[in-house]
Design a protein around this motif. Structure first.
Motif, mmCIF file in Angstrom:
data_model
loop_
_atom_site.group_PDB
_atom_site.id
_atom_site.type_symbol
_atom_site.label_atom_id
_atom_site.label_comp_id
_atom_site.label_asym_id
_atom_site.label_seq_id
_atom_site.Cartn_x
_atom_site.Cartn_y
_atom_site.Cartn_z
ATOM 1 N N UNK A 125 -0.678 25.007 -9.436
ATOM 2 C CA UNK A 125 -0.002 23.851 -10.027
ATOM 3 C C UNK A 125 -0.700 22.551 -9.614
ATOM 4 N N UNK A 126 -0.435 21.524 -10.398
ATOM 5 C CA UNK A 126 -1.005 20.192 -10.126
ATOM 6 C C UNK A 126 -0.708 19.772 -8.682
ATOM 7 N N UNK A 127 0.544 20.012 -8.290
ATOM 8 C CA UNK A 127 0.974 19.565 -6.974
ATOM 9 C C UNK A 127 0.263 20.289 -5.840
ATOM 10 N N UNK A 128 0.101 21.578 -6.000
ATOM 11 C CA UNK A 128 -0.578 22.353 -4.951
ATOM 12 C C UNK A 128 -2.011 21.836 -4.800
ATOM 13 N N UNK A 129 -2.674 21.593 -5.959
ATOM 14 C CA UNK A 129 -4.060 21.089 -5.925
ATOM 15 C C UNK A 129 -4.111 19.715 -5.253
ATOM 16 N N UNK A 130 -3.186 18.854 -5.643
ATOM 17 C CA UNK A 130 -3.172 17.488 -5.092
ATOM 18 C C UNK A 130 -2.950 17.508 -3.587
ATOM 19 N N UNK A 131 -2.011 18.330 -3.155
ATOM 20 C CA UNK A 131 -1.737 18.392 -1.704
ATOM 21 C C UNK A 131 -2.968 18.879 -0.948
ATOM 22 N N UNK A 132 -3.667 19.841 -1.547
ATOM 23 C CA UNK A 132 -4.904 20.347 -0.900
ATOM 24 C C UNK A 132 -5.941 19.237 -0.771
ATOM 25 N N UNK A 133 -6.151 18.512 -1.906
ATOM 26 C CA UNK A 133 -7.142 17.415 -1.880
ATOM 27 C C UNK A 133 -6.733 16.362 -0.864
ATOM 28 N N UNK A 134 -5.432 16.022 -0.850
ATOM 29 C CA UNK A 134 -4.943 14.973 0.054
ATOM 30 C C UNK A 134 -5.193 15.366 1.505
ATOM 31 N N UNK A 135 -4.976 16.631 1.825
ATOM 32 C CA UNK A 135 -5.229 17.110 3.204
ATOM 33 C C UNK A 135 -6.695 16.929 3.576
ATOM 34 N N UNK A 136 -7.569 17.164 2.583
ATOM 35 C CA UNK A 136 -9.007 17.037 2.859
ATOM 36 C C UNK A 136 -9.390 15.589 3.172
ATOM 37 N N UNK A 137 -8.811 14.633 2.406
ATOM 38 C CA UNK A 137 -9.316 13.252 2.508
ATOM 39 C C UNK A 137 -8.670 12.437 3.633
ATOM 40 N N UNK A 138 -7.455 12.858 4.071
ATOM 41 C CA UNK A 138 -6.797 12.234 5.237
ATOM 42 C C UNK A 138 -6.789 10.705 5.190
ATOM 43 N N UNK A 139 -6.052 10.149 4.244
ATOM 44 C CA UNK A 139 -5.950 8.686 4.135
ATOM 45 C C UNK A 139 -4.665 8.180 4.803
ATOM 46 N N UNK A 140 -4.683 6.901 5.185
ATOM 47 C CA UNK A 140 -3.456 6.310 5.728
ATOM 48 C C UNK A 140 -2.708 5.597 4.603
ATOM 49 N N UNK A 141 -1.419 5.850 4.524
ATOM 50 C CA UNK A 141 -0.610 5.253 3.454
ATOM 51 C C UNK A 141 0.572 4.529 4.084
ATOM 52 N N UNK A 142 0.713 3.250 3.753
ATOM 53 C CA UNK A 142 1.835 2.486 4.308
ATOM 54 C C UNK A 142 3.059 2.622 3.398
ATOM 55 N N UNK A 143 4.203 2.873 4.051
ATOM 56 C CA UNK A 143 5.497 2.953 3.353
ATOM 57 C C UNK A 143 6.322 1.777 3.892
ATOM 58 N N UNK A 144 6.458 0.701 3.123
ATOM 59 C CA UNK A 144 7.066 -0.506 3.710
ATOM 60 C C UNK A 144 8.594 -0.457 3.799
ATOM 61 N N UNK A 145 9.208 0.581 3.249
ATOM 62 C CA UNK A 145 10.679 0.561 3.169
ATOM 63 C C UNK A 145 11.309 1.476 4.218
#
Ligand code: ACO
Length: 332
Positions: free
Chosen positions: A2-22
């Motif tokens: 699924x799209x989500x499984x692929x995206x989560x895999x890619x995201x794990x590879x790239x390890x970016x920092x994401x700010x959640x302001x709320x």
């Protein structure tokens, strides 16, 4: 996969920092813990540490691995205020006003973190309207070099009839530009092809939709879409597209065969560009609700760094998923 499984895999590879302001929102705190657990990004949450720890304790979750920035007394307030005042000097913003905005609007502090490279990207909107998140992005991050238009797409993952229509379609623009000009429609088409490639790994085939197909009706609104097609032609873009096509001819082969048989795209378009925000916003919500499609987004495109917007009705999983997608955007 699924799209989500692929995206989560890619995201794990790239390890970016994401700010959640709320960070005052329970869902954001829970999502931050889940993001760490899944390893899809390094979450930075803007909030009140004591409150967040109390909420986390009550929920039985751990904030280990979550970076917390104290919103009441943020460490880089003065540096950010000076930079924000400089960025908005043409609008007459003083350093005092900049400080006030950064203390009172977490979207602006979060966007400044991205601007100053203290975070790679931002996801916000669980507690603020779309326009507020977009304005922080537009005013602080601005557009990518060479890009004039900020727009958006939804990744629509179909849960049925994939054999006919494919697994994933992109719908744009469903959340940013209320009444796009022909040039903006052309920009939306170009940006959506890039997003399709970078986020979905898909070669975009674009349909610029309206209520006529190749001259079947005449109206000034149709002329704007035809003009957008001419602009794409002048730009000599490298992707396939059809301008002035109805939704059925865009995605149904048998209809395309009747209405515009000469088109390479009609009948199998995978990027659907709506003529305005009313059509786009209504269109994606109908497909999501009536056809049970998963709608991921809106993914904002055209900003110099990714900032994405959540719906105020979002779930914890919605936040986690959008953070994973945003991390992938940040890597491109
Ligand atoms: N692309 C590039 N630049 C833009 C865009 C754009 N789409 N929109 C505004 N800008 C520029 C402005 O010209 C301005 O430039 P300047 O600072 O040089 O003057 C700058 O960005 C800042 O813009 P603002 O004046 O702060 O914002 P504006 O009042 O133009 O509003 C906004 C922009 C918030 C995107 C507005 O168009 C809007 O409200 N859109 C609809 C959002 C919405 O409600 N969507 C529906 C819900 S979403 C959903 O259901 C999923």
């Amino acid at each position: 996969m699924s799209f989500l499984v692929k995206i989560r895999e890619k995201a794990r590879e790239v390890q970016k920092s994401v700010v959640l302001p709320e960070g005052t929102d329970e869902r954001v705190i829970t999502a931050a813990a889940k993001i760490v657990e899944l390893g899809v990004a390094r979450p930075i949450v803007l909030g009140h540490r004591e409150d967040m720890e109390r909420i986390a304790n009550d929920l039985g979750i751990s904030l280990r691995g979550v970076e917390v920035i104290e919103a009441k007394n943020p460490p880089k307030l003065e540096t950010y205020a000076a930079k924000l005042a400089e960025l908005r000097a043409k609008k007459g913003m003083t350093i005092e006003q900049a400080r006030e905005i950064l203390l009172n609007d977490p979207n602006f502090y979060g966007a400044m973190m991205v601007k100053m490279k203290d975070a790679d990207a931002m996801v916000s909107g669980s507690d603020s309207p779309t326009a507020d998140v977009l304005r922080a992005g537009l005013q602080i991050i601005g557009t990518r070099p060479g890009i004039k238009t900020v727009s958006s797409v939804f990744v629509m993952e179909l849960t049925e009839r994939q054999d006919t229509y494919g697994d994933v379609l992109l719908f744009g623009d469903c959340s940013v530009i209320p009444v796009p000009t022909a040039e903006q429609l052309a920009d939306i088409a170009e940006a959506s092809v890039v997003t399709a490639h970078n986020v979905v790994g898909m070669e975009g085939k674009v349909a610029l939709m309206t209520f006529s197909t190749k001259g079947s009706a005449h109206h000034p609104d149709i002329d704007v879409v035809i003009e957008a097609g001419k602009i794409l032609e002048e730009r000599n873009v490298k992707f396939h597209y059809i301008a002035e096509v109805q939704a059925d001819a865009a995605i149904v082969k048998s209809v395309a065969m009747k209405k515009c048989p000469e088109s390479k795209v009609a009948g199998n378009a995978n990027i659907l560009i709506f003529p305005n925000l009313a059509a786009g916003n209504i269109g994606y919500k109908l497909v999501q609700r009536l056809a049970g499609a998963n709608a991921y987004g809106p993914l904002i495109q055209g900003l110099a760094a990714p900032i994405n917007d959540l719906s105020r009705g979002c779930s914890v999983d919605d936040i986690v998923n959008l953070v994973a997608i945003t991390a992938v955007q940040a890597a491109e």
